[in-house]
Design a protein around this motif. Sequence first.
Motif, PDB file in Angstrom:
ATOM      1  N   LEU A  97      51.976  90.894  64.215  1.00 33.48           N
ATOM      2  CA  LEU A  97      51.483  91.652  65.370  1.00 33.48           C
ATOM      3  C   LEU A  97      52.286  92.934  65.599  1.00 33.48           C
ATOM      4  O   LEU A  97      51.707  93.979  65.915  1.00 33.48           O
ATOM      5  CB  LEU A  97      51.558  90.769  66.615  1.00 33.48           C
ATOM      6  CG  LEU A  97      51.082  91.389  67.932  1.00 33.48           C
ATOM      7  CD1 LEU A  97      49.594  91.723  67.878  1.00 33.48           C
ATOM      8  CD2 LEU A  97      51.371  90.452  69.099  1.00 33.48           C
ATOM      9  N   CYS A  98      53.606  92.866  65.418  1.00 33.13           N
ATOM     10  CA  CYS A  98      54.467  93.998  65.767  1.00 33.13           C
ATOM     11  C   CYS A  98      54.868  94.847  64.565  1.00 33.13           C
ATOM     12  O   CYS A  98      55.396  95.952  64.743  1.00 33.13           O
ATOM     13  CB  CYS A  98      55.726  93.496  66.469  1.00 33.13           C
ATOM     14  SG  CYS A  98      55.396  92.556  67.979  1.00 33.13           S
ATOM     15  N   GLU A 145      51.979  94.697  74.887  1.00 32.80           N
ATOM     16  CA  GLU A 145      51.251  95.766  74.200  1.00 32.80           C
ATOM     17  C   GLU A 145      52.144  96.951  73.858  1.00 32.80           C
ATOM     18  O   GLU A 145      51.820  97.754  72.982  1.00 32.80           O
ATOM     19  CB  GLU A 145      50.067  96.239  75.064  1.00 32.80           C
ATOM     20  CG  GLU A 145      50.443  97.056  76.292  1.00 32.80           C
ATOM     21  CD  GLU A 145      50.843  96.201  77.477  1.00 32.80           C
ATOM     22  OE1 GLU A 145      51.146  96.766  78.539  1.00 32.80           O
ATOM     23  OE2 GLU A 145      50.842  94.960  77.336  1.00 32.80           O
ATOM     24  N   VAL A 177      46.605  99.438  67.951  1.00 32.95           N
ATOM     25  CA  VAL A 177      46.299  99.774  69.339  1.00 32.95           C
ATOM     26  C   VAL A 177      44.855 100.257  69.451  1.00 32.95           C
ATOM     27  O   VAL A 177      44.416 101.135  68.713  1.00 32.95           O
ATOM     28  CB  VAL A 177      47.259 100.845  69.873  1.00 32.95           C
ATOM     29  CG1 VAL A 177      46.840 101.306  71.258  1.00 32.95           C
ATOM     30  CG2 VAL A 177      48.684 100.292  69.913  1.00 32.95           C
ATOM     31  N   ILE A 191      53.411  96.417  70.137  1.00 34.84           N
ATOM     32  CA  ILE A 191      52.436  96.083  69.093  1.00 34.84           C
ATOM     33  C   ILE A 191      52.387  97.213  68.070  1.00 34.84           C
ATOM     34  O   ILE A 191      52.602  98.384  68.398  1.00 34.84           O
ATOM     35  CB  ILE A 191      51.052  95.832  69.725  1.00 34.84           C
ATOM     36  CG1 ILE A 191      51.059  94.495  70.468  1.00 34.84           C
ATOM     37  CG2 ILE A 191      49.951  95.833  68.684  1.00 34.84           C
ATOM     38  CD1 ILE A 191      49.775  94.198  71.192  1.00 34.84           C
ATOM     39  N   ASP A 192      52.094  96.863  66.827  1.00 32.66           N
ATOM     40  CA  ASP A 192      51.939  97.848  65.760  1.00 32.66           C
ATOM     41  C   ASP A 192      50.993  98.955  66.222  1.00 32.66           C
ATOM     42  O   ASP A 192      49.843  98.695  66.592  1.00 32.66           O
ATOM     43  CB  ASP A 192      51.379  97.156  64.512  1.00 32.66           C
ATOM     44  CG  ASP A 192      51.258  98.097  63.320  1.00 32.66           C
ATOM     45  OD1 ASP A 192      51.616  99.284  63.453  1.00 32.66           O
ATOM     46  OD2 ASP A 192      50.796  97.637  62.258  1.00 32.66           O
ATOM     47  N   TRP A 223      43.313  94.286  62.164  1.00 34.32           N
ATOM     48  CA  TRP A 223      43.579  93.073  62.933  1.00 34.32           C
ATOM     49  C   TRP A 223      42.807  91.888  62.367  1.00 34.32           C
ATOM     50  O   TRP A 223      43.343  90.770  62.255  1.00 34.32           O
ATOM     51  CB  TRP A 223      43.227  93.300  64.404  1.00 34.32           C
ATOM     52  CG  TRP A 223      43.460  92.081  65.261  1.00 34.32           C
ATOM     53  CD1 TRP A 223      42.544  91.416  66.007  1.00 34.32           C
ATOM     54  CD2 TRP A 223      44.696  91.391  65.453  1.00 34.32           C
ATOM     55  NE1 TRP A 223      43.126  90.348  66.649  1.00 34.32           N
ATOM     56  CE2 TRP A 223      44.459  90.311  66.332  1.00 34.32           C
ATOM     57  CE3 TRP A 223      45.981  91.582  64.963  1.00 34.32           C
ATOM     58  CZ2 TRP A 223      45.448  89.435  66.725  1.00 34.32           C
ATOM     59  CZ3 TRP A 223      46.983  90.705  65.359  1.00 34.32           C
ATOM     60  CH2 TRP A 223      46.705  89.643  66.230  1.00 34.32           C
ATOM     61  N   LEU A 279      44.396  97.841  75.385  1.00 38.16           N
ATOM     62  CA  LEU A 279      45.147  96.630  75.665  1.00 38.16           C
ATOM     63  C   LEU A 279      45.638  96.589  77.102  1.00 38.16           C
ATOM     64  O   LEU A 279      46.070  97.596  77.661  1.00 38.16           O
ATOM     65  CB  LEU A 279      46.335  96.537  74.706  1.00 38.16           C
ATOM     66  CG  LEU A 279      45.940  96.376  73.237  1.00 38.16           C
ATOM     67  CD1 LEU A 279      47.196  96.357  72.390  1.00 38.16           C
ATOM     68  CD2 LEU A 279      45.129  95.120  73.029  1.00 38.16           C
ATOM     69  N   ALA A 337      60.278  90.014  71.398  1.00 38.66           N
ATOM     70  CA  ALA A 337      58.851  89.959  71.718  1.00 38.66           C
ATOM     71  C   ALA A 337      58.592  89.039  72.906  1.00 38.66           C
ATOM     72  O   ALA A 337      57.748  89.334  73.767  1.00 38.66           O
ATOM     73  CB  ALA A 337      58.068  89.498  70.492  1.00 38.66           C
ATOM     74  N   HIS A 366      56.706  89.773  76.413  1.00 41.68           N
ATOM     75  CA  HIS A 366      55.568  88.933  76.791  1.00 41.68           C
ATOM     76  C   HIS A 366      55.746  88.397  78.202  1.00 41.68           C
ATOM     77  O   HIS A 366      54.794  88.366  78.998  1.00 41.68           O
ATOM     78  CB  HIS A 366      55.429  87.791  75.788  1.00 41.68           C
ATOM     79  CG  HIS A 366      54.382  86.781  76.159  1.00 41.68           C
ATOM     80  ND1 HIS A 366      53.110  87.121  76.552  1.00 41.68           N
ATOM     81  CD2 HIS A 366      54.438  85.421  76.201  1.00 41.68           C
ATOM     82  CE1 HIS A 366      52.425  86.029  76.826  1.00 41.68           C
ATOM     83  NE2 HIS A 366      53.210  84.976  76.616  1.00 41.68           N
ATOM     84  N   VAL A 391      48.516  85.261  71.078  1.00 34.84           N
ATOM     85  CA  VAL A 391      49.846  85.241  71.666  1.00 34.84           C
ATOM     86  C   VAL A 391      50.154  83.875  72.273  1.00 34.84           C
ATOM     87  O   VAL A 391      51.292  83.403  72.224  1.00 34.84           O
ATOM     88  CB  VAL A 391      49.992  86.356  72.713  1.00 34.84           C
ATOM     89  CG1 VAL A 391      51.320  86.253  73.437  1.00 34.84           C
ATOM     90  CG2 VAL A 391      49.868  87.717  72.035  1.00 34.84           C
ATOM     91  N   LEU A 437      43.598  88.745  71.369  1.00 33.65           N
ATOM     92  CA  LEU A 437      45.043  88.892  71.469  1.00 33.65           C
ATOM     93  C   LEU A 437      45.649  87.813  72.363  1.00 33.65           C
ATOM     94  O   LEU A 437      46.708  87.252  72.069  1.00 33.65           O
ATOM     95  CB  LEU A 437      45.387  90.280  72.010  1.00 33.65           C
ATOM     96  CG  LEU A 437      46.874  90.572  72.186  1.00 33.65           C
ATOM     97  CD1 LEU A 437      47.605  90.504  70.857  1.00 33.65           C
ATOM     98  CD2 LEU A 437      47.088  91.918  72.853  1.00 33.65           C
TER      99      LEU A 437
END
Length: 878
Positions: free
Chosen positions: A742-743, A773, A781, A776-777, A642, A849, A763, A767, A793, A789
Amino acid sequence: MTGGEKHGEVRPSPSPPSPPPIFSLHCLFFLLVLSNTIVAINAQSNSGTKVSFTPADNFLIDCGGPKSTQLADGRTFRSDPQSTSFLYTTEDIKLSAGTTSSSIAPFYLTARVFSDKSTYSFSISEPGRHWIRLHFYPFSNPKYNLSTAVFSVNTDDILLLREFSVPNSITPVVKEYLITFKNERVSLAFIPKKGSFAFINAIELVSAPDGFIADTASNVQPAGEFSGLSSYALEVSYRLNVGGPTIKPEEDTMGREWKPDTGFLEFEVAAQNVSAALRTIKYPEDGSVTPLTAPALVYSTAEKMAESNTVDQNFNITWQMTASHAYSYLIRLHFCDIVSKSLNELYFNVYLNGLMGVASLDLSSLTSNLATAYYKDFVINATTIINDTISIQVGPATGSESGSPNAILNGLEVMKMSNSAGSLDGPYAVDGSYHGGYATKSTVTKVASAIGLALGVMALILLGMMFCRWRRRPVGWEKKNSFSSWLLPLHVSQSSFLSSCSKGSYRHRFGSNKSKSGYSSFFASGALGVGRIFTFAELQHATHNFDEKAVVGVGGFGKVYLGELEDGTKLAVKRGNPSSEQGINEFQTEIQMLSKLRHRHLVSLIGCCDENSEMILVYEYMSNGPLRDHLYGSTGLPPLSWKQRLEVCIGAARGLHYLHTGAAQGIIHRDVKTTNILLDENLIAKVADFGLSKAAPSLEQTHVSTAVKGSFGYLDPEYFRRQQLTEKSDVYSFGVVLFEVLCARPAINPALPREQVNLAEWAMQWHRKGQLEKIIDPHLVGTISPASLKKYVEATEKCLAEYGVDRPSMGDVLWNLEYALQLQEASMGQPNDDPSDNSARHILPETTLVPIQEHRGLTTIDEDSAPEVNAMPLIEGR
């Protein structure tokens, strides 16, 4: 027996007496016109009476069928046995599906299979353009798996299909062609691939009306008239009833099927369906358009501009279709003014692939009546097709004072044009010869070659002058002009910049697309500051004579080679394809931009080669390539942490912020995406590919009016609708990049369910639910600070605002990303941020998250829990 159908026979090809023959079937249909019957195809005239078209040739064959098959429209398809006096066969080649279905034509329930080359031979009564429709349906059969058949199909001199196969499908596949035949005997050959077989369910070969396709059309680029269409074979790629439902073959005078445009219409909210009564549709009295051109059903429906509550309705309606950049296309657009209440109310522009097709199209002056059919043909040269896409747009004419802005389209036909190999499916000719690529026949190319030859002497003289100048360089010149710390990294994706390394790379040197007038001094003088001029021999040596093993990137119009100088310095050598004409403007833009920009987070050109009519640019080799390769995991690279992702985004934001504010006049990148953000060996991010860049509007302007260009998934919807470009268009694209980081999934993925195809929309839906969450990739996590975050976002959401005025500047985005990074570092105590290292996870147990709540303010944070940070971003430049 109905009229217009003809007799023939099937004979086996001769076989040697020994060894045992290899059986093959040559189906030879010698068909004779019956003088006492005809088939009349009816159409509706203006007055409501019937007019008829009687095709001189009308061959309809139900291949493998035991008897004649009559369709609902009255046409009769004759079976093979009924058309032959005798039939020799060595195997059971007649298939039956064993079931019936009311959803498909009866002739799809049988097929004829060929284990060897087989030929249908037709005796036509009138040379000229003919329709050929080949019907395929791989139904289930215990003896043959038709979906595994691989075969080719060709006429005497046109390759229609090469190594073609039909996958299992619940719907038939129809391949439709318009071909000009000059001889009285026409052959249609089916050739199985070795070890496979061929099959066909039904064949149509029917005369087209005289003048159905004119010999000339409007050429889009270069603008002018395209002539010689009669020498091209055409394949129907798309036929759309814009704004209306499906039109079945039995409802069309020519037996054509028209599909709805709903699957091709971009931003459906920008368009509105309209319709008119069939009786109101008129055809011109001069016969320039008839019911044979298109049925009244096509002209009675349309898409017009949707009514909007906004004051500014300066947007376009857009249709997107997949096409091959290896071919030119004939585009036929159908218009009929069914929206105006009186004449001279409707003026609009027509764009094809972002280029002006017609400015201020005035249907009133062309037809003299409302609700009157009109069409116009265009040719899109292969060199104007970007990303294998054809884009058709209609929008209000600039400065029109005719009332409310509006634009319409009623019908759309897209037809592929045969290439120089005489093929509609690849670079191979009927005789199997390879023609070196998919190059289409182009009058422009022929003219360019002629002019280039005529000016060759001048080019040699100028090259000689350049060589003399090069020999007089002062000692130490090479060292002085060697690599710098901000040199351009390798861009390995098929972007507009890579594709632009084509014939246009030395447009200044060639003078135009049609000449080689010699502008060596353009580079040699350093007028653009392109740096070192390499000799061709140097680059040959560095790339081992452009060894294919050294290729590290391939674009549509050139290759990138990894080169190495004698001192060990690695290079990225981008060699354009001199036979290509695409990307010329982008190439020039790239050169001009890179010569003016210097920044740690922007790429820079270091040199070029100006010999032997070569088009070569040289960059510093970037070992870590584009950002995208580090997100999806498909390349085998370890995922970025990250913190690393934040640092990459910050670097890219700095580069874009410099573009918008640091240059003498701001620059809009116009193609921001993860493949245009490149990483060096230290994962320092740099923005690349300036082929589509535009100068930002001056202080007196609010936007730049320009045709829409960019990459789908990243494209600013406001810019797409209005064709008004601002710096906020880059901000929107960067917002998509932030979600992609992010994803860890592409911006557009057509393989996913409809609601997930567009990453930005998908996304934002999660949101708004407070459950981002969940997408997310997975590698991230448990490693992201909730505060970091949240800030990230918030910035992303604001970038994706529908209207540019609501989006932040790149400086604001940069500020928030640096804030998010400092929040991450502070909460984790600056540990090793490698995702595989769990030491970072036990420091902050609550980093699991939590749902993210919706925030509208860009800089909203929890002030009580946030650490003190430096709110002033660092803007680095040179």
